[in-house]
Write an enzyme that holds these catalytic residues in place. Sequence first.
Site, PDB file in Angstrom:
ATOM      1  N   ASP A 105       0.701  11.366   3.166  1.00  0.00           N
ATOM      2  CA  ASP A 105       1.309  10.140   3.685  1.00  0.00           C
ATOM      3  C   ASP A 105       2.482  10.530   4.604  1.00  0.00           C
ATOM      4  OD1 ASP A 105       1.266   7.032   3.216  1.00  0.00           O
ATOM      5  OD2 ASP A 105       3.345   7.576   2.787  1.00  0.00           O
ATOM      6  N   TYR A 154       1.104  -4.441   7.063  1.00  0.00           N
ATOM      7  CA  TYR A 154       2.178  -4.043   6.144  1.00  0.00           C
ATOM      8  C   TYR A 154       3.353  -3.355   6.857  1.00  0.00           C
ATOM      9  CZ  TYR A 154       0.682   0.912   5.992  1.00  0.00           C
ATOM     10  OH  TYR A 154       0.382   2.208   6.292  1.00  0.00           O
ATOM     11  N   TYR A 235       9.461   3.615   8.011  1.00  0.00           N
ATOM     12  CA  TYR A 235       8.713   2.658   8.833  1.00  0.00           C
ATOM     13  C   TYR A 235       9.614   2.059   9.916  1.00  0.00           C
ATOM     14  CZ  TYR A 235       5.437   2.942   4.913  1.00  0.00           C
ATOM     15  OH  TYR A 235       4.570   3.394   3.949  1.00  0.00           O
ATOM     16  N   HIS A 298      -6.247   6.305  -1.380  1.00  0.00           N
ATOM     17  CA  HIS A 298      -5.122   6.838  -0.609  1.00  0.00           C
ATOM     18  C   HIS A 298      -4.376   7.970  -1.326  1.00  0.00           C
ATOM     19  CE1 HIS A 298      -2.027   6.884   2.451  1.00  0.00           C
ATOM     20  NE2 HIS A 298      -1.094   6.725   1.532  1.00  0.00           N
TER      21      HIS A 298
END
Length: 320
Positions: A105, A154, A235, A298
């Site tokens: 990730d 998201y 993010y 994931h």
Amino acid sequence: MMMMGCDVNHQRVKGNGIWMHVAEKGSGPLVLLLHGFPETWFSWHRQIDFLAAHGYHAVAPDLRGFGDTDAPLSPSSYTWFHIIADLISILDHFSVQKAYVVGTDWGAVAAWYLSLLRPDRVEGIVALTVPFAPRFTNVKPLESMKQMFGDDFYICQFQEAGRAERALSRYDCATVMKKFLLINKAEMLIAPPGTEIIDYLETPSVTPPWITEEEIQVFADKFQESGFTGGFNYYRALNLNWELLAPWQGSKIGVPAKLIVGDKDMGFKSGGTKEYIQSSTFKTLVPDHEIVLLDAHHFIHLERAHQVSQEILSFILKLS
């Protein structure tokens, strides 16, 4: 001391202006293990044991913003230059010139950029779930995501300071962790209009065999202390990173790489990942790579822990 990972050594490392928490075990060549969102070093506890037992020094930090590592408040403190400098500080702390680097990730993105910016410190990388991606010149990443997936994607929902934090605060941390870690959606993660992502995600009634309630609680307890803002800041720094990385436009990864992807991961098929990793673009950007597809979602280092450990080991042995 927690029940699991209790024979792991814990250190506080000062570097790049912050204190970092590092879990480590074993001796031998250093393998740096980099977690993603929403995780901590503990995600790797099975791989730490495996690698230490096979003659390696497994080192798993809490990344900046997570767990017991400092979490600067501003998203502008979460550029890849900050994070790569943190990782270099850890290698310097252990007096290691070159390491094998494994990431999942956001940790996979960190591994790619560590390889891009400091290939002299990297023997090779194993990236889970996230391939190295080209930097598009004409549009910022957030604008591109909004165009493709809408405002309720998201990553778009995570942008506004406080919004996702407020949404998550309506649940206890163990429920939040279950909603994220046990996600089994294969399509891109887009909430229906007027719905927060955390409300859209289901809470499984039964825990799958690859994770225990106790393990979920370890994550929950840590996020109860730290909150989620540090994680969301990765993010929130997307566009800033895009601007700062302009000089590396078109640069290639010059170290050997293995990409491990779950074929049921979000967006693997619907989001274009499958086509991209088979494309000439990926081959050009990462000339020395191999790809492993696993039957998983994931969080493949949890769901397929032993298989991932074996893949890491086989990659290291091939290079050594």
